[in-house]
Design an enzyme around this catalytic site. Structure first.
Site, short mmCIF file in Angstrom:
data_model
loop_
_atom_site.label_atom_id
_atom_site.label_comp_id
_atom_site.label_asym_id
_atom_site.label_seq_id
_atom_site.Cartn_x
_atom_site.Cartn_y
_atom_site.Cartn_z
N ALA A 1 -6.41 -4.82 -3.60
CA ALA A 1 -7.04 -4.72 -4.92
C ALA A 1 -6.29 -5.57 -5.95
O ALA A 1 -6.89 -6.15 -6.86
CB ALA A 1 -7.10 -3.26 -5.36
N THR B 1 -1.31 -4.44 -3.08
CA THR B 1 -2.55 -4.02 -2.42
C THR B 1 -3.55 -5.18 -2.38
O THR B 1 -3.38 -6.17 -3.10
CB THR B 1 -3.24 -2.88 -3.22
OG1 THR B 1 -3.65 -3.42 -4.49
CG2 THR B 1 -2.33 -1.69 -3.46
N CYS C 1 -5.50 2.17 -5.53
CA CYS C 1 -5.06 2.86 -4.33
C CYS C 1 -6.05 3.98 -4.06
O CYS C 1 -5.99 5.02 -4.72
CB CYS C 1 -3.66 3.42 -4.60
SG CYS C 1 -2.98 4.23 -3.17
N CYS D 1 0.81 -1.21 0.00
CA CYS D 1 0.00 0.00 0.00
C CYS D 1 0.85 1.27 0.00
O CYS D 1 0.87 2.02 0.98
CB CYS D 1 -0.97 0.03 1.17
SG CYS D 1 -2.28 1.24 0.90
C1 UQ1 Z 1 -10.83 -3.74 -4.58
O1 UQ1 Z 1 -11.30 -4.65 -5.25
C2 UQ1 Z 1 -10.28 -4.00 -3.30
O2 UQ1 Z 1 -10.32 -5.27 -2.79
C3 UQ1 Z 1 -11.46 -5.60 -2.09
C4 UQ1 Z 1 -9.73 -2.98 -2.56
O3 UQ1 Z 1 -9.12 -3.29 -1.39
C5 UQ1 Z 1 -9.67 -2.97 -0.21
C6 UQ1 Z 1 -9.75 -1.63 -3.03
O4 UQ1 Z 1 -9.29 -0.72 -2.34
C7 UQ1 Z 1 -10.33 -1.35 -4.32
C8 UQ1 Z 1 -10.40 0.07 -4.77
C9 UQ1 Z 1 -10.85 -2.39 -5.08
C10 UQ1 Z 1 -11.43 -2.14 -6.45
C11 UQ1 Z 1 -12.92 -2.09 -6.42
C12 UQ1 Z 1 -13.69 -1.16 -7.01
C13 UQ1 Z 1 -15.17 -1.28 -6.88
C14 UQ1 Z 1 -13.16 -0.01 -7.76
#
Ligand code: UQ1
Length: 429
Positions: free
Chosen positions: A324, A322, A357, A178
């Site tokens: 994500a 991350t 992020c 992160c």
């Molecule tokens: C995402 O999928 C995810 O995992 C759950 C995150 O981690 C907490 C995120 O911060 C983001 C931004 C996503 C992407 C999801 C969307 C709806 C843009």
């Protein structure tokens, strides 16, 4: 009767030491993959190795540091997270021998596997900064970090009690998970100082070892506007090497002139934690020279050991580390490994490096950075996500945690690609 007796005796007297699938790490990558395979494989086929009893939603720690959530609100017992037909081996791995399909545990026990997923995350190492641990432990009103459970609970008090002086936020000279977090907490702190009517008495400084504020041009430009507008001092190529808690001095090395030090007096120091790969992986045949697990960035399969895959922070995939990124890659890993496991040849898309992020810029605003390999923006929503937005803030603070707990670690969230396609189809009509 006899056979029932034998089953009971075997259960009590021997432990199962071989599994079709072994997963090292029960963080979000390990759990997302375990949950998916738990639907494909019968009981006693999957083991997940991790000592940690509490699962943490780590993206929540910026919110904890800002006083928006408590540490307890972003954690759950591991027993509620690990799928029911997956065996939880509550130890840490301390050696991997992929030539022999062995994982050794810290209690000496050896587990063998047919297939291995490495999802071990990475390690925080405050020892890289002289005096940091002493200062974090013994002066929590002035030296803090959101990066560990032990220290995150000190952050809000320290920020909220600051009345005047220098608030310094740092970004280390290592790969970190992160990478947006060290500046998110700064923007929130700066906003908190305003709310507390002390902003004019505080200098806010961001000292980063990087040459730029953010690695993706589009968002770097947006963040530079925020920095200017909010009167934040930005210094690049400075790496925190020492904290002197008694004199409240932070010593930075100028990375462009190695050996040249610069001293800053602080009244509040937020340390972006230096990190490193886990040692047991770094010294294993799975790692590349950097110490991270050497996988194909598009398939997540190990480059030398085809029955090994890896996901998340422990890998050498060239994208930001991350949750994500785990969201964007877990389905690709599972489908590739399933092809191998079950002898299928289903077509699997290649991982594009998707990561995200959500850059909190104040209490109420967020820039939702989303990008793929080579820092190319790839945004989900049909608006310019380079702008600070309230909707992105709500997404980060209120929606992401439930998406994580209810979908990502349960194996039913493969990232926002479907939404992106939907929105962008809608736009082109
Ligand atoms: C995402 O999928 C995810 O995992 C759950 C995150 O981690 C907490 C995120 O911060 C983001 C931004 C996503 C992407 C999801 C969307 C709806 C843009």
């Amino acid at each position: 009767m006899n056979s029932v007796y034998h089953i009971i005796v075997r259960r009590l007297s021997t432990q199962q030491n071989h599994y079709k699938l072994v997963i090292i790490g029960s963080g979000c990558g390990g759990l997302a993959c375990a949950s998916k395979f738990a639907k494909k494989l019968p009981k006693d086929n999957i083991a997940i190795i991790d000592k940690t009893e509490i699962h943490t939603y780590q993206p929540g720690w910026t919110l904890v540091g800002a006083g928006l959530k408590t540490a307890e609100e972003v954690e759950k017992p591991q027993t509620q997270c690990i799928p029911s037909n997956t065996t939880w081996i509550q130890s840490n791995a301390n050696q991997v021998e992929p030539e022999k399909n062995h994982v050794q545990l810290d209690n000496g026990r050896k587990i063998t596997y047919d297939y291995l997923i490495v999802a071990a995350g990475m390690q925080i190492n405050f020892n890289k900064i002289k005096g940091a641990i002493d200062a974090l432990d013994n002066d929590p009103q002035h030296v803090v970090s959101i990066y560990t459970r032990k220290y995150v609970t000190n952050v809000y008090n320290a920020l909220n009690n600051l009345r005047a002086g220098n608030a310094i936020f740092t970004f280390p000279a290592t790969t970190i998970k992160c990478p947006g977090a060290p500046q998110k907490i700064m923007y929130l702190a700066e906003d908190l100082f305003r709310k507390n009517n002390v902003r004019d008495k505080i200098t806010v400084t961001y000292n980063t070892s990087l040459p730029v504020i953010f690695g993706v041009k589009k968002y770097a430009a947006a963040l530079m506007e925020v920095v200017k507008k909010r009167n934040i001092q930005l210094n690049t190529r400075l790496n925190l090497v020492e904290v002197r808690k008694d004199s409240k001095e932070a010593i930075f090395e100028n990375l462009d002139q190695p050996g040249t030090m610069k001293t800053f007096k602080y009244d509040l120091l937020h340390i972006g934690a230096p990190m490193q790969p886990h040692e047991f992986l770094a010294k294993s045949p799975l790692a590349d020279a950097s110490g991270y697990v050497d996988v194909d960035k598009e398939t997540l399969q190990h480059k030398k050991f085809p029955n090994v895959f890896a996901i998340g922070d422990c890998t050498n995939i060239p994208t930001s580390k991350t949750a994500a990124a785990v969201a964007g890659s877990n389905d690709i890993l599972v489908r590739n490994l399933s092809n191998l496991m079950f002898g299928n040849s289903d077509k699997v898309p290649k991982y594009d490096g998707y990561t995200s992020c959500p850059l909190l810029t104040s209490y109420g605003k967020c820039i939702l950075a989303e990008f793929i390999f080579d820092g190319k923006p790839l945004e989900t929503f049909p608006v310019d996500q380079g702008k600070e937005r309230r909707t992105a803030y709500i997404l980060k603070k209120d929606i992401m945690p439930s998406l994580y707990w209810n979908m990502l670690i349960k194996g039913t969230w493969n990232g926002p690609a479907t939404f992106r396609k939907m929105f962008h189809l809608g736009m082109s009509k």
